[in-house]
Design an enzyme around this catalytic site. Sequence first.
Site, short mmCIF file in Angstrom:
data_model
loop_
_atom_site.label_atom_id
_atom_site.label_comp_id
_atom_site.label_asym_id
_atom_site.label_seq_id
_atom_site.Cartn_x
_atom_site.Cartn_y
_atom_site.Cartn_z
N LYS A 171 0.80 -1.18 0.05
CA LYS A 171 -0.04 -0.03 -0.01
C LYS A 171 0.84 1.19 -0.06
O LYS A 171 1.50 1.57 1.07
CB LYS A 171 -0.83 0.06 1.30
N GLY A 224 6.95 5.02 8.39
CA GLY A 224 6.38 6.52 8.42
C GLY A 224 6.43 6.95 9.74
O GLY A 224 7.47 6.72 10.24
N SER A 225 5.40 7.70 10.29
CA SER A 225 5.49 8.43 11.59
C SER A 225 5.46 7.50 12.79
O SER A 225 4.81 6.55 12.79
CB SER A 225 4.33 9.42 11.56
N GLU A 246 9.77 1.17 10.82
CA GLU A 246 10.80 2.48 10.62
C GLU A 246 10.20 3.76 10.73
O GLU A 246 9.59 4.07 10.05
CB GLU A 246 11.40 1.98 9.09
N CYS A 280 13.56 10.62 7.18
CA CYS A 280 13.88 10.15 8.50
C CYS A 280 15.10 10.55 9.17
O CYS A 280 15.22 10.52 10.26
CB CYS A 280 13.28 8.90 8.75
N GLU A 378 10.91 16.37 14.89
CA GLU A 378 11.25 16.43 13.64
C GLU A 378 10.61 17.16 12.64
O GLU A 378 9.37 17.50 12.60
CB GLU A 378 10.73 14.86 12.96
C1 SIN Z 1 13.87 7.40 5.01
O1 SIN Z 1 13.81 8.41 4.92
O2 SIN Z 1 13.02 6.70 5.65
C2 SIN Z 1 14.70 6.66 4.30
C3 SIN Z 1 16.10 7.24 4.00
C4 SIN Z 1 17.08 6.39 3.44
O3 SIN Z 1 16.95 4.88 3.20
O4 SIN Z 1 18.19 6.69 3.26
#
Ligand code: SIN
Length: 474
Positions: A171, A224-225, A246, A280, A378
């Site tokens: 998804k 995601g968050s 993650e 992230c 963040e």
């Molecule tokens: C992410 O922002 O979740 C992935 C970044 C990355 O794989 O370097």
Amino acid sequence: MDKLIYINGEWVGADLAKIVVRNPATGEAVGTVPRAGAEETRRAIEAAHEAFPSWSRLTAYERSAYLERFHDLIVDSADEIARVLTLEMGKPLKEALGEVMYAASFVKWFAEEGKRVYARGIPSHKAETRMLAIKQPVGVVAAITPWNFPAAMITRKLGPALAAGCTIIIKPAKQTPLTAIMLAELVEKAGIPKGVVNLVTGNAAEIGNEFMTNPMVRKVTFTGSTEIGKELIRQSADHVKNLSLELGGHAPIIVLDDADLEKAVRGAVASKFRNGGQTCICGNRIYVQEKVYDAFIAKFAEAVRKLKVGNGMDPGVDIGPIIDRDGYEKIDAHVKDAVRLGASCVLGGEGRAENGAYFYPPTILKDVRPGMLIMREETFGPVAPVQKFSADEEAARYANDTPYGLAAYVFTENYSRGIKLVEALDFGIIGWNDGLPSAAQAPFGGMKQSGIGREGGIEGIDAFLEVKYVSVGL
Ligand code: SIN
């Protein structure tokens, strides 16, 4: 570009309502995808469930051959995928192309790694038994992927899942389904059997609920968050689903006073402004030791001033649009809060919104302090707050003072100070004199509220395997 969803090897959903996908740089429509719900998701899960026995029984070499074909097709179509990725997500075309190659690298790595899922013989304490630990695929996997890396976050899940012998339903994020669908088209072209990979777009709540409550789904993998990640943990309780999460980050960049400042600036620019700060793992707060504080800021500002903001399709652009209004407003609130509380703006600091498109210039704030919003949350945007510190231990204390623990960066030429700092930091990924640590062969994931599990590397395939212990009586 009107696309359909992919269930059991067929393109379906023409009869469903549509979701319009917009270019964040212009606000213009770039395509539509079906608004699927619980029923389509259930069909996709059933297809994955049905495909699982035959896919998991293939040899690792047979699955690898499919993945190698898929990899080659991604590389062959890289320009075309990158174009669509930029149109729907906004990142500059050259970065989009980089992402497509990064996405392909996960497929390649796991095509190879699937052949190295080893069992283990364990010395028995009884003469008449033999003990084995074997590994088997988890089963049907549901993958929920984000908009900031519309290609790579899919292959980082799909590659190891398929290599391990799992089947999958993807998804993609509502903002970036077109790239995902292009990947599914290549799955089909690679001849991957029907039902092994399925893709649904649409009502996130209904799709997510079906993933979490359908007993056929054995694993959910999500990027995601942290907020949604926590919700998935709650929802997974009834079926005790295997989860990989993650989640959000709040990465510190620490510059010690013996750092090579050219290297530190290069690393900080790469980490902070990749994808316009919408990653992230991008540096979200910069701590610089007092002796080099002014020099670092001067050099950093000189480099950042050269970054060009604009439509990612235009040549020479380094920073594309912010994904949407919510993202833009958060960045703006962080900057305003910091300035109100005494930070000063070295560069940038004023965004612009035009025709439903949101742009924020690369911004440097100095003299920020720990209590400010930007040092606690963040930002997910191109803003670099810089704070001064005195002793190395102080930097580690500031850096760890967060519920997040995804990535951290350390700049020092002194190996003793560097190692002590690396060991003191509560983060899953550390870039030491390196602003871009991500790679298919390396474990990616966070500590604390940044997630559960690792993607990529040898750890990445383990996430899709169960260990079965077998005790054999002779
Ligand atoms: C992410 O922002 O979740 C992935 C970044 C990355 O794989 O370097």
